[in-house]
Motif scaffolding. Sequence first.
Motif, PDB file in Angstrom:
ATOM      1  N   LEU A  50       0.833  -1.204   0.000  1.00 12.64           N
ATOM      2  CA  LEU A  50       0.000   0.000   0.000  1.00 12.64           C
ATOM      3  C   LEU A  50       0.870   1.257   0.000  1.00 12.64           C
ATOM      4  CD1 LEU A  50      -2.874   1.083   0.081  1.00 12.64           C
ATOM      5  CD2 LEU A  50      -2.790   0.975   2.570  1.00 12.64           C
ATOM      6  N   LEU A  51       1.951   1.248   0.751  1.00 13.80           N
ATOM      7  CA  LEU A  51       2.870   2.387   0.740  1.00 13.80           C
ATOM      8  C   LEU A  51       3.502   2.576  -0.637  1.00 13.80           C
ATOM      9  CD1 LEU A  51       4.661   1.952   4.191  1.00 13.80           C
ATOM     10  CD2 LEU A  51       2.948   3.665   3.577  1.00 13.80           C
ATOM     11  N   LEU A  52       3.823   1.471  -1.309  1.00 11.03           N
ATOM     12  CA  LEU A  52       4.382   1.565  -2.657  1.00 11.03           C
ATOM     13  C   LEU A  52       3.374   2.177  -3.624  1.00 11.03           C
ATOM     14  CD1 LEU A  52       6.279  -1.834  -3.039  1.00 11.03           C
ATOM     15  CD2 LEU A  52       7.270   0.438  -2.757  1.00 11.03           C
ATOM     16  N   ILE A  53       2.105   1.792  -3.505  1.00 11.47           N
ATOM     17  CA  ILE A  53       1.069   2.355  -4.377  1.00 11.47           C
ATOM     18  C   ILE A  53       0.929   3.853  -4.136  1.00 11.47           C
ATOM     19  CG2 ILE A  53      -1.432   2.422  -4.729  1.00 11.47           C
ATOM     20  CD1 ILE A  53      -1.495  -0.569  -4.510  1.00 11.47           C
ATOM     21  N   ILE A  54       0.940   4.266  -2.884  1.00 16.52           N
ATOM     22  CA  ILE A  54       0.824   5.692  -2.571  1.00 16.52           C
ATOM     23  C   ILE A  54       1.991   6.472  -3.152  1.00 16.52           C
ATOM     24  CG2 ILE A  54       0.852   7.358  -0.679  1.00 16.52           C
ATOM     25  CD1 ILE A  54      -0.666   5.293   1.003  1.00 16.52           C
ATOM     26  N   TYR A  55       3.197   5.959  -2.967  1.00 14.98           N
ATOM     27  CA  TYR A  55       4.367   6.666  -3.476  1.00 14.98           C
ATOM     28  C   TYR A  55       4.343   6.723  -5.001  1.00 14.98           C
ATOM     29  CZ  TYR A  55       9.142   8.425  -3.535  1.00 14.98           C
ATOM     30  OH  TYR A  55      10.254   9.212  -3.725  1.00 14.98           O
ATOM     31  N   ALA A  56       3.993   5.607  -5.633  1.00 19.66           N
ATOM     32  CA  ALA A  56       3.975   5.575  -7.091  1.00 19.66           C
ATOM     33  C   ALA A  56       2.893   6.479  -7.662  1.00 19.66           C
ATOM     34  CB  ALA A  56       3.765   4.140  -7.577  1.00 19.66           C
ATOM     35  N   LEU A 196      11.880  -7.311  -0.180  1.00 18.13           N
ATOM     36  CA  LEU A 196      11.927  -6.043  -0.910  1.00 18.13           C
ATOM     37  C   LEU A 196      13.354  -5.605  -1.233  1.00 18.13           C
ATOM     38  CD1 LEU A 196       9.233  -4.018   1.071  1.00 18.13           C
ATOM     39  CD2 LEU A 196       8.995  -5.025  -1.210  1.00 18.13           C
ATOM     40  N   TRP A 197      14.349  -6.215  -0.579  1.00 10.25           N
ATOM     41  CA  TRP A 197      15.734  -5.784  -0.805  1.00 10.25           C
ATOM     42  C   TRP A 197      16.176  -5.968  -2.253  1.00 10.25           C
ATOM     43  CZ3 TRP A 197      20.574  -8.659  -1.230  1.00 10.25           C
ATOM     44  CH2 TRP A 197      21.718  -7.845  -1.165  1.00 10.25           C
ATOM     45  N   PRO A 198      15.951  -7.128  -2.887  1.00  8.80           N
ATOM     46  CA  PRO A 198      16.318  -7.212  -4.310  1.00  8.80           C
ATOM     47  C   PRO A 198      15.577  -6.196  -5.173  1.00  8.80           C
ATOM     48  CG  PRO A 198      15.964  -9.404  -3.393  1.00  8.80           C
ATOM     49  CD  PRO A 198      15.479  -8.431  -2.380  1.00  8.80           C
ATOM     50  N   LEU A 199      14.300  -5.933  -4.859  1.00  9.38           N
ATOM     51  CA  LEU A 199      13.534  -4.965  -5.645  1.00  9.38           C
ATOM     52  C   LEU A 199      14.057  -3.546  -5.454  1.00  9.38           C
ATOM     53  CD1 LEU A 199       9.911  -6.306  -5.026  1.00  9.38           C
ATOM     54  CD2 LEU A 199      11.471  -6.828  -6.901  1.00  9.38           C
ATOM     55  N   ALA A 200      14.678  -3.279  -4.311  1.00 16.08           N
ATOM     56  CA  ALA A 200      15.245  -1.953  -4.081  1.00 16.08           C
ATOM     57  C   ALA A 200      16.427  -1.664  -4.993  1.00 16.08           C
ATOM     58  CB  ALA A 200      15.668  -1.809  -2.618  1.00 16.08           C
ATOM     59  N   GLN A 201      16.968  -2.686  -5.645  1.00 13.99           N
ATOM     60  CA  GLN A 201      18.097  -2.489  -6.551  1.00 13.99           C
ATOM     61  C   GLN A 201      17.649  -2.007  -7.929  1.00 13.99           C
ATOM     62  OE1 GLN A 201      20.769  -2.910  -4.732  1.00 13.99           O
ATOM     63  NE2 GLN A 201      19.561  -3.918  -3.128  1.00 13.99           N
ATOM     64  N   ILE A 202      16.355  -1.936  -8.179  1.00 16.51           N
ATOM     65  CA  ILE A 202      15.858  -1.569  -9.512  1.00 16.51           C
ATOM     66  C   ILE A 202      16.202  -0.135  -9.856  1.00 16.51           C
ATOM     67  CG2 ILE A 202      13.769  -1.206 -10.862  1.00 16.51           C
ATOM     68  CD1 ILE A 202      12.543  -3.608  -9.465  1.00 16.51           C
ATOM     69  N   TYR A 203      15.981   0.768  -8.911  1.00 21.35           N
ATOM     70  CA  TYR A 203      16.199   2.186  -9.212  1.00 21.35           C
ATOM     71  C   TYR A 203      17.690   2.455  -9.397  1.00 21.35           C
ATOM     72  CZ  TYR A 203      15.376   7.201  -9.138  1.00 21.35           C
ATOM     73  OH  TYR A 203      15.281   8.522  -9.479  1.00 21.35           O
ATOM     74  N   PRO A 204      18.093   3.216 -10.425  1.00 21.17           N
ATOM     75  CA  PRO A 204      19.522   3.470 -10.671  1.00 21.17           C
ATOM     76  C   PRO A 204      20.192   4.143  -9.470  1.00 21.17           C
ATOM     77  CG  PRO A 204      18.198   4.147 -12.553  1.00 21.17           C
ATOM     78  CD  PRO A 204      17.230   3.824 -11.466  1.00 21.17           C
ATOM     79  N   GLN A 213      20.380   7.049  -0.392  1.00 16.72           N
ATOM     80  CA  GLN A 213      20.993   8.337  -0.726  1.00 16.72           C
ATOM     81  C   GLN A 213      19.915   9.418  -0.711  1.00 16.72           C
ATOM     82  OE1 GLN A 213      23.118   8.428  -4.424  1.00 16.72           O
ATOM     83  NE2 GLN A 213      24.425  10.101  -3.761  1.00 16.72           N
ATOM     84  N   LEU A 214      19.714  10.008   0.454  1.00 17.27           N
ATOM     85  CA  LEU A 214      18.626  10.959   0.662  1.00 17.27           C
ATOM     86  C   LEU A 214      18.991  12.405   0.360  1.00 17.27           C
ATOM     87  CD1 LEU A 214      16.858   9.752   3.939  1.00 17.27           C
ATOM     88  CD2 LEU A 214      15.910   9.811   1.645  1.00 17.27           C
ATOM     89  N   LEU A 215      20.263  12.767   0.435  1.00 22.16           N
ATOM     90  CA  LEU A 215      20.633  14.177   0.335  1.00 22.16           C
ATOM     91  C   LEU A 215      20.174  14.834  -0.967  1.00 22.16           C
ATOM     92  CD1 LEU A 215      24.167  14.433   1.993  1.00 22.16           C
ATOM     93  CD2 LEU A 215      21.920  14.900   2.948  1.00 22.16           C
ATOM     94  N   PRO A 216      20.313  14.202  -2.138  1.00 22.34           N
ATOM     95  CA  PRO A 216      19.823  14.865  -3.354  1.00 22.34           C
ATOM     96  C   PRO A 216      18.323  15.142  -3.315  1.00 22.34           C
ATOM     97  CG  PRO A 216      21.324  13.086  -3.915  1.00 22.34           C
ATOM     98  CD  PRO A 216      21.038  12.953  -2.453  1.00 22.34           C
ATOM     99  N   ILE A 217      17.534  14.196  -2.801  1.00 25.69           N
ATOM    100  CA  ILE A 217      16.087  14.393  -2.726  1.00 25.69           C
ATOM    101  C   ILE A 217      15.743  15.499  -1.729  1.00 25.69           C
ATOM    102  CG2 ILE A 217      13.893  13.285  -2.178  1.00 25.69           C
ATOM    103  CD1 ILE A 217      15.135  12.301  -4.741  1.00 25.69           C
ATOM    104  N   GLN A 378      12.081   4.082  -6.539  1.00 23.73           N
ATOM    105  CA  GLN A 378      12.875   5.077  -5.814  1.00 23.73           C
ATOM    106  C   GLN A 378      12.531   5.080  -4.327  1.00 23.73           C
ATOM    107  OE1 GLN A 378      12.010   9.267  -6.334  1.00 23.73           O
ATOM    108  NE2 GLN A 378      14.191   9.733  -6.542  1.00 23.73           N
ATOM    109  N   PHE A 379      11.265   4.884  -4.011  1.00 23.42           N
ATOM    110  CA  PHE A 379      10.828   4.809  -2.621  1.00 23.42           C
ATOM    111  C   PHE A 379      11.582   3.699  -1.883  1.00 23.42           C
ATOM    112  CE2 PHE A 379       7.979   2.789   0.480  1.00 23.42           C
ATOM    113  CZ  PHE A 379       7.729   3.850   1.330  1.00 23.42           C
TER     114      PHE A 379
END
Length: 405
Positions: A50-56, A196-204, A213-217, A378-379
């Motif tokens: 549900l959090l992923l849907i909200i973010y997307a 979810l850890w492998p899926l977190a590798q999707i975003y470049p 890496q939060l500082l740019p955001i 990215q989330f």
Amino acid sequence: MTENTPAEPAAPAPAPSPTAATPPPAAAKPPLAPVSRTSPITRAALLAYLLLIIYASWFPFSGWHNQGLSPLIFLETTSMPRYWTKFDAIINVIGYIPLGTLIVYALYPRIKGIWALLLAGACGLLVSGTMEAVQTYLPSRVSSNLDFYTNAIGCAIGALIGVLTVRRLLDQSQLQRLRRAWFAPHASQGLVLLALWPLAQIYPQNFLYGLGQLLPILSEWLSQLLDMEIDLGNMIRPDVELTVEQYWLSETIITACGMVGAGLTLLCLLRKPSPRGLLLSAMVVASVVVKALATALLFSPENAFVWVTPGAQAGFLIGAIMLAGLTYAPHVAQRRLAVTTLLLGLVIINTTPANPYFVATLQTWVQGKFLNFNGAAQFLSLLWPFFAVWFLWLPSHKLNAAKVS
């Protein structure tokens, strides 16, 4: 001589009393039917999805303002949107199928059958309608009746799948038996996190396993909020140019910390009889496969392994050696080292300047139709290490339950 008298005959034994008779053997009891249990792991997975849907749906979370439109404008028109594709409709249906299935699984066994199907369908309408209504306040997003209907259809399909499979999966599944045999009783949230850890590798990312890496955001959000250019990275780290060797050293540490932190999080949830090496290897292999496929899809097939740099290779090797040596360490030590490595990785990834080669490659990335998907990716990429540290700091008795053999 004394005359021998015959001995008196022995008295006959008394007949057994009917009340003292041996009771007949008890009839064999039929085997007990499997008891239906709630599934904490499905509820944790439902919350995460549900959090992923909200973010997307609300990505990129910028430019909020009232455009003078009714939040329910997507329901006030019966015509199709001007710009839509079959790809968008199919993705909307597929994206909500897991939501419907997880809702049914989370309700079981309290609510099941047709009532679970109806309730999951109603939740799909509510979630989809809320996502579209809020999008009217985002200038970069467009609410659409097609999105609303396709999302609701996807959730209904998922709910039907859930109703048809919930008993076999939650009551009679071999996976459930392995779950109880290999993992601690309170490991449900951790298992969702690790899935979810492998899926977190999707975003470049700048570096392999360089999550968080939060500082740019944060810099971008503050710049928009204060209407001025802000770069938190330059404020925190010294304004110096790193050599190639220094980049490789940073990448080595980041890769090793990310790999060890995730691996130890898994290990401290396992019971003694579990095949630790096999499970750990499967999780790492899954992350590499997902990373390669995502890079090939988002950029080009020839760039599928562009992230395999000398620093990434060295960090991967160091991480593998550390995990092999810590596989049978005490669970308390594994948990503490997991927190330490994750925090160290966060510090280094947020204080190391971006690799110029990575920035140049990222500029060729056209998000296009994958905007919603990339927002969810990215989330995960940004927040997974923080969720992992929070989970590892939960009351220790939950994690120490993994000691039970």
